[in-house]
Design a protein around this motif. Structure first.
Motif, PDB file in Angstrom:
ATOM      1  N   GLY A 114     -20.103 -16.904 -25.912  1.00  0.00           N
ATOM      2  CA  GLY A 114     -20.684 -18.161 -26.354  1.00  0.00           C
ATOM      3  C   GLY A 114     -22.133 -18.356 -25.986  1.00  0.00           C
ATOM      4  O   GLY A 114     -22.677 -19.445 -26.169  1.00  0.00           O
ATOM      5  N   THR A 115     -22.800 -17.321 -25.460  1.00  0.00           N
ATOM      6  CA  THR A 115     -24.207 -17.436 -25.093  1.00  0.00           C
ATOM      7  C   THR A 115     -25.042 -16.500 -25.959  1.00  0.00           C
ATOM      8  O   THR A 115     -24.530 -15.560 -26.579  1.00  0.00           O
ATOM      9  N   ALA A 116     -26.349 -16.749 -25.970  1.00  0.00           N
ATOM     10  CA  ALA A 116     -27.257 -15.898 -26.743  1.00  0.00           C
ATOM     11  C   ALA A 116     -27.268 -14.476 -26.193  1.00  0.00           C
ATOM     12  O   ALA A 116     -27.334 -13.507 -26.962  1.00  0.00           O
ATOM     13  N   LEU A 117     -27.190 -14.339 -24.865  1.00  0.00           N
ATOM     14  CA  LEU A 117     -27.199 -13.005 -24.259  1.00  0.00           C
ATOM     15  C   LEU A 117     -25.978 -12.214 -24.691  1.00  0.00           C
ATOM     16  O   LEU A 117     -26.089 -11.049 -25.110  1.00  0.00           O
ATOM     17  N   TRP A 118     -24.814 -12.820 -24.582  1.00  0.00           N
ATOM     18  CA  TRP A 118     -23.562 -12.151 -24.938  1.00  0.00           C
ATOM     19  C   TRP A 118     -23.546 -11.789 -26.421  1.00  0.00           C
ATOM     20  O   TRP A 118     -23.350 -10.624 -26.791  1.00  0.00           O
ATOM     21  N   GLY A 119     -23.752 -12.752 -27.276  1.00  0.00           N
ATOM     22  CA  GLY A 119     -23.708 -12.493 -28.710  1.00  0.00           C
ATOM     23  C   GLY A 119     -24.818 -11.588 -29.186  1.00  0.00           C
ATOM     24  O   GLY A 119     -24.604 -10.732 -30.063  1.00  0.00           O
ATOM     25  N   GLY A 120     -26.013 -11.724 -28.622  1.00  0.00           N
ATOM     26  CA  GLY A 120     -27.129 -10.901 -29.060  1.00  0.00           C
ATOM     27  C   GLY A 120     -26.942  -9.432 -28.749  1.00  0.00           C
ATOM     28  O   GLY A 120     -27.148  -8.563 -29.607  1.00  0.00           O
ATOM     29  N   ILE A 121     -26.538  -9.130 -27.510  1.00  0.00           N
ATOM     30  CA  ILE A 121     -26.351  -7.732 -27.130  1.00  0.00           C
ATOM     31  C   ILE A 121     -25.240  -7.094 -27.958  1.00  0.00           C
ATOM     32  O   ILE A 121     -25.389  -5.972 -28.484  1.00  0.00           O
ATOM     33  N   ILE A 122     -24.111  -7.778 -28.089  1.00  0.00           N
ATOM     34  CA  ILE A 122     -22.975  -7.210 -28.812  1.00  0.00           C
ATOM     35  C   ILE A 122     -23.324  -7.000 -30.282  1.00  0.00           C
ATOM     36  O   ILE A 122     -22.997  -5.963 -30.875  1.00  0.00           O
ATOM     37  N   THR A 123     -24.009  -7.947 -30.883  1.00  0.00           N
ATOM     38  CA  THR A 123     -24.364  -7.817 -32.297  1.00  0.00           C
ATOM     39  C   THR A 123     -25.329  -6.664 -32.527  1.00  0.00           C
ATOM     40  O   THR A 123     -25.137  -5.846 -33.450  1.00  0.00           O
ATOM     41  N   LEU A 146     -18.691  -1.873 -36.356  1.00  0.00           N
ATOM     42  CA  LEU A 146     -18.390  -2.989 -37.266  1.00  0.00           C
ATOM     43  C   LEU A 146     -17.546  -4.047 -36.554  1.00  0.00           C
ATOM     44  O   LEU A 146     -17.840  -5.250 -36.614  1.00  0.00           O
ATOM     45  N   ILE A 147     -16.491  -3.596 -35.881  1.00  0.00           N
ATOM     46  CA  ILE A 147     -15.598  -4.549 -35.205  1.00  0.00           C
ATOM     47  C   ILE A 147     -16.335  -5.272 -34.096  1.00  0.00           C
ATOM     48  O   ILE A 147     -16.228  -6.503 -33.938  1.00  0.00           O
ATOM     49  N   ILE A 148     -17.109  -4.531 -33.308  1.00  0.00           N
ATOM     50  CA  ILE A 148     -17.810  -5.131 -32.176  1.00  0.00           C
ATOM     51  C   ILE A 148     -18.853  -6.134 -32.653  1.00  0.00           C
ATOM     52  O   ILE A 148     -19.037  -7.209 -32.048  1.00  0.00           O
ATOM     53  N   SER A 149     -19.551  -5.818 -33.744  1.00  0.00           N
ATOM     54  CA  SER A 149     -20.554  -6.758 -34.253  1.00  0.00           C
ATOM     55  C   SER A 149     -19.909  -8.079 -34.663  1.00  0.00           C
ATOM     56  O   SER A 149     -20.516  -9.154 -34.523  1.00  0.00           O
ATOM     57  N   LEU A 150     -18.686  -8.030 -35.165  1.00  0.00           N
ATOM     58  CA  LEU A 150     -17.992  -9.259 -35.535  1.00  0.00           C
ATOM     59  C   LEU A 150     -17.726 -10.126 -34.303  1.00  0.00           C
ATOM     60  O   LEU A 150     -17.812 -11.358 -34.379  1.00  0.00           O
ATOM     61  N   PHE A 151     -17.407  -9.506 -33.173  1.00  0.00           N
ATOM     62  CA  PHE A 151     -17.251 -10.283 -31.943  1.00  0.00           C
ATOM     63  C   PHE A 151     -18.591 -10.846 -31.495  1.00  0.00           C
ATOM     64  O   PHE A 151     -18.648 -11.893 -30.857  1.00  0.00           O
ATOM     65  N   GLY A 152     -19.675 -10.132 -31.835  1.00  0.00           N
ATOM     66  CA  GLY A 152     -20.996 -10.650 -31.504  1.00  0.00           C
ATOM     67  C   GLY A 152     -21.352 -11.877 -32.318  1.00  0.00           C
ATOM     68  O   GLY A 152     -22.026 -12.788 -31.819  1.00  0.00           O
ATOM     69  N   PHE A 153     -20.921 -11.924 -33.592  1.00  0.00           N
ATOM     70  CA  PHE A 153     -21.183 -13.113 -34.407  1.00  0.00           C
ATOM     71  C   PHE A 153     -20.575 -14.350 -33.746  1.00  0.00           C
ATOM     72  O   PHE A 153     -21.166 -15.429 -33.776  1.00  0.00           O
ATOM     73  N   GLY A 154     -19.382 -14.190 -33.193  1.00  0.00           N
ATOM     74  CA  GLY A 154     -18.812 -15.227 -32.333  1.00  0.00           C
ATOM     75  C   GLY A 154     -18.043 -16.334 -33.011  1.00  0.00           C
ATOM     76  O   GLY A 154     -17.390 -17.129 -32.325  1.00  0.00           O
ATOM     77  N   THR A 155     -18.070 -16.447 -34.332  1.00  0.00           N
ATOM     78  CA  THR A 155     -17.306 -17.505 -35.000  1.00  0.00           C
ATOM     79  C   THR A 155     -15.832 -17.141 -35.054  1.00  0.00           C
ATOM     80  O   THR A 155     -15.467 -15.960 -34.922  1.00  0.00           O
ATOM     81  N   LYS A 156     -14.984 -18.115 -35.260  1.00  0.00           N
ATOM     82  CA  LYS A 156     -13.553 -17.842 -35.359  1.00  0.00           C
ATOM     83  C   LYS A 156     -13.258 -16.913 -36.535  1.00  0.00           C
ATOM     84  O   LYS A 156     -12.415 -16.019 -36.436  1.00  0.00           O
ATOM     85  N   ALA A 157     -13.965 -17.130 -37.665  1.00  0.00           N
ATOM     86  CA  ALA A 157     -13.736 -16.281 -38.827  1.00  0.00           C
ATOM     87  C   ALA A 157     -14.138 -14.841 -38.547  1.00  0.00           C
ATOM     88  O   ALA A 157     -13.442 -13.891 -38.954  1.00  0.00           O
ATOM     89  N   ALA A 158     -15.251 -14.650 -37.838  1.00  0.00           N
ATOM     90  CA  ALA A 158     -15.714 -13.300 -37.520  1.00  0.00           C
ATOM     91  C   ALA A 158     -14.756 -12.604 -36.561  1.00  0.00           C
ATOM     92  O   ALA A 158     -14.425 -11.423 -36.740  1.00  0.00           O
ATOM     93  N   SER A 210     -23.990 -18.787 -37.225  1.00  0.00           N
ATOM     94  CA  SER A 210     -23.020 -18.512 -36.164  1.00  0.00           C
ATOM     95  C   SER A 210     -23.697 -18.627 -34.807  1.00  0.00           C
ATOM     96  O   SER A 210     -24.718 -19.304 -34.653  1.00  0.00           O
ATOM     97  N   ASN A 211     -23.139 -17.956 -33.822  1.00  0.00           N
ATOM     98  CA  ASN A 211     -23.744 -17.954 -32.489  1.00  0.00           C
ATOM     99  C   ASN A 211     -25.088 -17.246 -32.453  1.00  0.00           C
ATOM    100  O   ASN A 211     -25.754 -17.226 -31.414  1.00  0.00           O
ATOM    101  N   LEU A 212     -25.472 -16.625 -33.573  1.00  0.00           N
ATOM    102  CA  LEU A 212     -26.747 -15.920 -33.649  1.00  0.00           C
ATOM    103  C   LEU A 212     -27.852 -16.810 -34.207  1.00  0.00           C
ATOM    104  O   LEU A 212     -28.914 -16.315 -34.577  1.00  0.00           O
ATOM    105  N   ALA A 213     -27.597 -18.094 -34.261  1.00  0.00           N
ATOM    106  CA  ALA A 213     -28.619 -19.006 -34.784  1.00  0.00           C
ATOM    107  C   ALA A 213     -29.899 -18.956 -33.955  1.00  0.00           C
ATOM    108  O   ALA A 213     -30.989 -19.250 -34.462  1.00  0.00           O
ATOM    109  N   PHE A 214     -29.771 -18.566 -32.674  1.00  0.00           N
ATOM    110  CA  PHE A 214     -30.954 -18.483 -31.822  1.00  0.00           C
ATOM    111  C   PHE A 214     -31.940 -17.424 -32.313  1.00  0.00           C
ATOM    112  O   PHE A 214     -33.120 -17.440 -31.936  1.00  0.00           O
ATOM    113  N   MET A 215     -31.462 -16.484 -33.147  1.00  0.00           N
ATOM    114  CA  MET A 215     -32.342 -15.442 -33.670  1.00  0.00           C
ATOM    115  C   MET A 215     -33.274 -15.956 -34.756  1.00  0.00           C
ATOM    116  O   MET A 215     -34.217 -15.258 -35.159  1.00  0.00           O
TER     117      MET A 215
END
Length: 821
Positions: A265-274, A308-320, A403-408
């Protein structure tokens, strides 16, 4: 019950060598019963898990450290254990017909059972320490499996690389676990979830995230930590299928999914994973085009699909996240079947080189069917399940900016372009994998063996796995509602209804799919030109070159470091040892300000005699350092010891004084006995000690003295427990029948300790006697023969043991140099 299911494969691993002695080539059938029984057992628990029932078992292990052997089955862990046991069953049956009866079958099934149990432990543990132990067990057992054909060079190198990288990632995870325990005060996943806000607010949060993700990325072979996976393909096909389609490489995804509600749920977590996920997706798809080995194509395809799968966890939304979990199921099915199909081709044609294979569908139609369904599902084509999860991925990528990548900011709009670009090459290598090998006017004649269809023993496991791509496509909502939804809730901690269908109208995802297919066909029709273009590019900088530099450079660095500190100089050894002690002991004192705890209020006054002894001992100690002759240094050292003995006399401890006197006397005798073995003077022929080194030695000596003084004062002033001296005073007469407390303590209360001291002194005395006896027998001839060396005379007066030696000149025996005293 659950703990027994998890540990069943590990228990079976210990039985495999014994069963192999009995069953021999039939061992595979007995081993198959383990994953099959696990799959049925876990499947029977599905309704209870979906109903929200907590299925858990906990056994106290190390309570004072907060470590329990605790396992629990929720929606996420159930999805993984079903994949582990289900695909494990198919692999076991396949291996019975794949492996030759002369193979080390006992080893194979022992290792694979050990790995299966470790994976089950990782996916069900609720205590992070237990999870880590199972995690490392997967690394060790995978090392044994990858190196199964250890008589060949490539499997050994592949196993070594996998072990080094995954173990390194494991250490990063261990560091992250310890930091989380330090911040949140618990090792339990539920407690960490409750303390999520505390972890997020901690200044250690970035360090925890980075360390944890490094370990996950290594295990899931993500760029740039992917290099172990292609070389691990040297293992037998059943191992490659099991480790690299459904189990080992999915462990990193499981860890990310399990930690998402805690650290996400943070920019660090989602950014690195994505970023890492999209980089791996793109890199893997491009590298797969370059490969000629069928397993190499699948290896880089695995890197891409996991990205591909890991990037979806990086997006962070329930749908992703839902799309990622759904694609995880589909990927296990089509990639597992493709690995088994590759093993069939290698087994029947004698090669995996795509340049030597063509037209295999004419002679291997069922194998071609498996390849067709698996490849098309991997390409994301309808009517297979891979199309459904690929559509969900493209839809999540199109909405990544919200998604959680809005900070980008505007950079988030580039994610759909990366997704389409990587999907184009995924489409290309997937359809090429089928058409280049199985379609052709003529059957290959360049393979080592003329290919033919294999038996049903190898075909059935592959057909069962690949059929899941059709079954899931026919009833996707059944699998989502009964299997995926529980996993979604475990990750997102919220209900989410995922609706899946082949047609949702003309959506952005549908348009992206059309672009992928159209451009992918254009690239495929120019496949040879594109492949040659990719092959023409060679980079000298990369993860593989860095690994090789590290692997070959580390021994050189270690040798230089070893030669630096293992140089044969006792003074250097002592300096390094003392420096280490100062670093840990004095450093700890400084950190905790130990001097503030010193209490001198109850110390006895110091009289003139004690001061005089201290002055004499100090001057003698200084003399040891400045004297140029060893005999004077030895005598000065003895003076220090005798001064300590007088202190014991003053303190009314005659037993200690006697012991100290005996030790000092024996030590002095020993020093004098070995003195003649040493060259003349204190430095002999060695170069003089530099002034800088003398200064360092002086500083070390002062610091050691200061440290010893501080430790002594702390021991005197910091008493955390009541003294036991009064116990001896009150019980010396009633229990031991003596009035002298010291004697009673030595003989009765501490009799064994006294016996040990007597033993040590006796051994020392025997050693002195032996050295004198052997030294005299070696130095002088037993028959009174006269020796003359460099002007010196030594003879034995017959009839007695008197030895007359002409002194004032240096003389030596053939072996032993002697210095005049």
């Amino acid at each position: 019950m659950l703990l027994g299911l998890v540990l069943l494969p590990i228990a079976a691993a210990f039985l495999m060598p014994l069963l192999y002695k009995i069953l021999r080539t039939k061992l595979g059938w007995a081993a198959t019963l383990v994953p099959l029984g696990l799959f049925v057992s876990f499947l029977s628990l599905l309704p209870r898990v979906n109903a929200g029932e907590q299925i858990a078992t906990s056994v106290a292990w190390i309570p004072w450290l907060g470590v329990d052997l605790a396992v629990r089955l929720d929606g996420l862990s159930l999805l993984f254990v079903l994949l582990i046991s289900g695909i494990g069953t198919a692999v076991m049956i396949y291996s019975i017909f794949y492996l030759h009866h002369n193979e080390r079958l006992g080893n194979f099934y022992t290792f694979i059972m050990l790995f299966m149990g470790a994976m089950l432990g990782v996916c069900t543990s609720t205590n992070l320490v237990c999870m880590y132990l199972f995690w490392e067990l997967t690394s060790v057992s995978s090392f044994l499996l990858i190196g199964f054909w250890y008589e060949k060079d490539n499997p050994r190198l592949g196993a070594q690389k996998a072990l080094l990288l995954t173990m390194g990632g494991g250490f990063c995870i261990l560091a992250a676990i310890l930091l989380m325990q330090n911040v949140a005060g618990s090792l339990n996943i539920d407690d960490l979830l409750a303390a999520s806000d505390v972890l997020h607010a901690s200044p250690l949060y970035p360090v925890i995230v980075i360390l944890l993700l490094i370990g996950a990325f290594v295990k899931s072979a993500q760029v740039p930590l992917h290099i172990w996976l292609p070389t691990a393909m040297e293992a037998p096909t059943p191992i490659s299928c099991y480790l690299h389609s459904a189990t080992m490489v999915k462990a990193g995804i499981y860890l990310i999914a399990r930690m998402t509600p805690i650290l996400g749920g943070t920019a660090l977590w989602g950014g690195i994973i994505t970023v890492v996920g999209l980089a791996s997706l793109t890199f893997g798809s491009l590298m797969a085009i370059r490969q000629f080995d069928m397993k190499g194509i699948l290896a880089y395809s695995t890197i891409s699909q996991l990205g591909l799968i890991i990037s979806l966890f990086g997006f962070g939304t329930k749908a992703a996240i839902a799309a990622g979990l759904f694609h995880l199921l589909n990927h296990s099915a089509f990639k597992g079947s493709l690995f088994l199909m590759t093993g069939i081709v290698d087994h029947q044609a004698g090669t995996r080189d795509v340049r030597l294979l063509k037209g295999l569908a004419k002679v291997m139609p069922i194998t071609a069917l498996v390849a067709c369904i698996g490849s098309f599902s991997m390409a994301g084509l309808p009517p297979f399940s891979g199309f459904l999860s690929k559509e969900l991925f493209l839809e999540a990528a199109a909405e990544a900016h919200a998604s959680n990548l809005a900070f980008m900011g505007d950079l988030a709009y580039l994610i759909p372009f990366f997704a389409v670009f990587a999907s184009i090459f995924t489409f290309v290598y997937s359809i090429a994998f089928f058409f280049k090998i199985f379609i052709g006017k003529q059957v290959t004649t360049t393979s080592p063996k003329y290919p033919k269809e294999t038996g049903w023993g190898m075909l059935l496991p592959a057909l069962c796995l690949v059929s899941l791509n059709i079954i899931v496509a026919l009833a996707p909502q059944v699998f989502v509602d009964n299997l995926i939804s529980g996993a979604i809730f475990s990750v997102t901690r919220a209900e989410y209804h995922l609706h899946i269908a082949f047609w949702h109208g003309v959506t952005p995802a549908f348009m992206m799919t059309c672009i992928v297919i159209l451009l992918g066909l254009g690239v495929y029709f120019n496949y040879d030109w594109v492949k040659n273009l990719f092959l023409s590019y060679k980079s000298r900088i990369g993860a593989e070159s860095a690994y090789q530099t590290f692997l070959h450079g580390l021994p050189d660095v270690a040798a230089k470091f070893t030669n630096w500190h293992i140089n044969g100089k006792l003074s250097d050894y002592m300096a390094l040892t003392v420096s280490g002690a100062l670093l840990f002991i004095l450093g700890t004192m400084i950190h905790y300000n130990a001097w503030s705890h010193i209490d001198i209020s109850d110390l006895a006054p110091v009289d003139l005699l004690e001061i005089s002894l201290a002055v004499v001992a100090s001057l003698a100690a200084l003399g040891v350092c400045v004297f140029k002759r060893r005999i004077w240094a030895i005598l000065a050292l003895s003076v220090v010891g005798f001064c300590v003995s007088f202190y014991f006399v003053i303190m009314r401890a005659p037993d200690l004084a006697l012991t100290q006197l005996m030790v000092e006397t024996i030590s002095t005798v020993l020093y004098l006995l070995v003195l003649y073995k040493l060259p003349y003077g204190m430095i002999a022929d060695n170069p003089p000690m530099p002034n800088g080194r003398r200064t360092i030695n002086a500083i070390l000596g002062v610091l050691v003295g200061f440290m010893a003084f501080t430790v002594t004062m702390l021991g005197q002033g910091c008493k955390f427990f009541e003294s036991i001296a009064w116990y001896y005073n009150d019980n010396a007469l009633p229990l031991a029948g003596g009035n002298n407390i010291v004697n009673v303590t030595l003989v009765d209360f501490r009799g064994f300790d006294t016996m040990g001291e007597i033993t040590v002194l006796s051994l020392a005395a025997i050693g002195v006697f032996v050295m004198i006896k052997l030294g005299r027998e070696h130095l002088y001839d037993r028959h009174g023969m006269q020796h003359d060396h460099e002007g010196a005379t030594a003879f034995n007066d017959s009839g007695n043991d008197t030895v007359v030696i002409q002194t004032d000149t240096y003389f030596q025996d053939d072996d032993f140099p002697i210095s005049p005293l």
